[in-house]
Design a protein around this motif. Structure first.
Motif, mmCIF file in Angstrom:
data_model
loop_
_atom_site.group_PDB
_atom_site.id
_atom_site.type_symbol
_atom_site.label_atom_id
_atom_site.label_comp_id
_atom_site.label_asym_id
_atom_site.label_seq_id
_atom_site.Cartn_x
_atom_site.Cartn_y
_atom_site.Cartn_z
ATOM 1 N N SER A 190 0.844 -1.188 0.000
ATOM 2 C CA SER A 190 0.000 0.000 0.000
ATOM 3 C C SER A 190 0.877 1.234 0.000
ATOM 4 O O SER A 190 2.082 1.163 0.172
ATOM 5 C CB SER A 190 -0.889 0.003 1.255
ATOM 6 O OG SER A 190 -0.083 0.169 2.393
ATOM 7 N N ASN A 191 0.241 2.402 -0.177
ATOM 8 C CA ASN A 191 0.996 3.657 -0.092
ATOM 9 C C ASN A 191 1.746 3.752 1.230
ATOM 10 O O ASN A 191 2.890 4.178 1.289
ATOM 11 C CB ASN A 191 0.049 4.856 -0.210
ATOM 12 C CG ASN A 191 -0.182 5.241 -1.657
ATOM 13 O OD1 ASN A 191 0.486 4.740 -2.546
ATOM 14 N ND2 ASN A 191 -1.130 6.117 -1.866
ATOM 15 N N ILE A 243 6.082 9.723 1.532
ATOM 16 C CA ILE A 243 4.663 10.052 1.622
ATOM 17 C C ILE A 243 4.477 11.565 1.721
ATOM 18 O O ILE A 243 5.146 12.233 2.503
ATOM 19 C CB ILE A 243 4.006 9.367 2.829
ATOM 20 C CG1 ILE A 243 3.924 7.851 2.576
ATOM 21 C CG2 ILE A 243 2.620 9.919 3.099
ATOM 22 C CD1 ILE A 243 3.375 7.074 3.741
ATOM 23 N N ASP A 244 3.599 12.083 0.924
ATOM 24 C CA ASP A 244 3.210 13.489 1.021
ATOM 25 C C ASP A 244 2.007 13.553 1.947
ATOM 26 O O ASP A 244 0.907 13.143 1.585
ATOM 27 C CB ASP A 244 2.855 14.017 -0.375
ATOM 28 C CG ASP A 244 2.447 15.490 -0.344
ATOM 29 O OD1 ASP A 244 2.228 16.020 0.760
ATOM 30 O OD2 ASP A 244 2.319 16.081 -1.420
ATOM 31 N N THR A 278 -1.401 14.872 0.771
ATOM 32 C CA THR A 278 -2.224 14.207 -0.243
ATOM 33 C C THR A 278 -2.451 12.730 0.033
ATOM 34 O O THR A 278 -3.459 12.178 -0.400
ATOM 35 C CB THR A 278 -1.567 14.339 -1.633
ATOM 36 O OG1 THR A 278 -0.260 13.743 -1.584
ATOM 37 C CG2 THR A 278 -1.433 15.802 -2.027
ATOM 38 N N ASP A 279 -1.548 12.072 0.763
ATOM 39 C CA ASP A 279 -1.640 10.624 0.912
ATOM 40 C C ASP A 279 -2.154 10.160 2.263
ATOM 41 O O ASP A 279 -2.417 8.983 2.440
ATOM 42 C CB ASP A 279 -0.263 9.982 0.675
ATOM 43 C CG ASP A 279 0.156 10.072 -0.783
ATOM 44 O OD1 ASP A 279 -0.677 10.483 -1.601
ATOM 45 O OD2 ASP A 279 1.313 9.747 -1.086
ATOM 46 N N ALA A 280 -2.260 11.046 3.242
ATOM 47 C CA ALA A 280 -2.661 10.640 4.579
ATOM 48 C C ALA A 280 -4.117 10.998 4.845
ATOM 49 O O ALA A 280 -4.610 12.047 4.430
ATOM 50 C CB ALA A 280 -1.777 11.310 5.621
ATOM 51 N N THR A 281 -4.814 10.107 5.546
ATOM 52 C CA THR A 281 -6.182 10.403 5.959
ATOM 53 C C THR A 281 -6.202 11.522 6.994
ATOM 54 O O THR A 281 -7.099 12.360 7.008
ATOM 55 C CB THR A 281 -6.841 9.144 6.552
ATOM 56 O OG1 THR A 281 -6.798 8.096 5.568
ATOM 57 C CG2 THR A 281 -8.287 9.409 6.939
#
Length: 225
Positions: A5-6, A14-15, A18-21
């Motif tokens: 997964s990302n 990881i940005d 944009t990529d984190a909940t």
């Protein structure tokens, strides 16, 4: 084999925007520092201290036993004594507040907690009683009881540190202190294990750049060490 997964495909890339909940949580994790620069003219208020402890108590714990306590010291003369017990770490005095995170090496909350499991419908009474007995048996092992105290209280301490950072405060954890001396000074009960001492207070400004951290490639092992 599943595709990564990302989140597993290289945390360093990881940005958070944009990529984190919960990007603010990622930002807090990555920008938290062990602060040593405190504003000696300002102290945290009671409401803030209580909020920090409330956030700390939301940490995970084995069977929800929550084997932790928090002892706050803010009196100037007592802070001076605590500095001596912490081998001269002067930032304790500058912070204005020191909090000892204490673990239990005995399951003092077990009766209440397992009743709550039953009341919540998460266990039936028979299962809860059997699980409680297993837990009590594990705590009978002195080393295991101490391990439970340290591991669970350490999780709470990390929550405390992140909460302090999220509120714009400086905080630094310390394990370098006279454990027996601090236990006596703070009148800990017999089952209390001093785990982490935290100096916390309003920030006095910028901190030095973070020292290098070990790369993920160095510390991540897959399937076996």
């Amino acid at each position: 084999m599943k595709s990564p997964s990302n989140a597993a495909a290289g945390a360093a890339e990881i940005d958070a925007e944009t990529d984190a909940t919960f990007p603010n949580a990622i930002e807090a994790l990555r920008t938290r520092r062990s602060g040593h620069n405190f504003d000696p003219e300002t102290d945290i208020d009671d409401a803030t201290l209580e909020a920090l402890v409330e956030d700390a108590t939301l940490a995970p714990s084995s069977y929800n036993l929550q084997p932790w306590e928090f002892v706050a010291v803010q009196d100037e003369d007592r802070l001076d004594e605590l500095v001596d017990l912490a081998y001269g770490q002067e930032h304790i005095r500058a912070a204005g507040t020191a909090v000892l995170v204490v673990g239990h090496d005995e399951p003092k909350t077990a009766d209440r907690v397992f009743d709550e499991w039953v009341e919540a419908g998460r266990m039936d009474a028979e299962t809860a009683e059997a699980t409680k007995e297993q837990t009590l048996a594990m705590y009978d092992d002195e080393r295991m009881g101490r391990d439970y105290a340290v591991r669970n209280a350490s999780l709470a301490a990390q929550n405390f540190l992140l909460s302090a950072h999220a509120r714009g405060l400086a905080a630094t954890p310390m394990i370098g202190f006279d454990s027996e001396g601090v236990a006596e000074f703070l009148e800990l009960p017999e089952e209390g294990v001093p785990v982490v001492l935290i100096a916390v207070g309003p920030s006095g400004g910028d901190e030095p750049e973070r020292l290098p951290r070990r790369d993920v490639e160095e510390v991540l092992h897959r399937e076996t060490f």
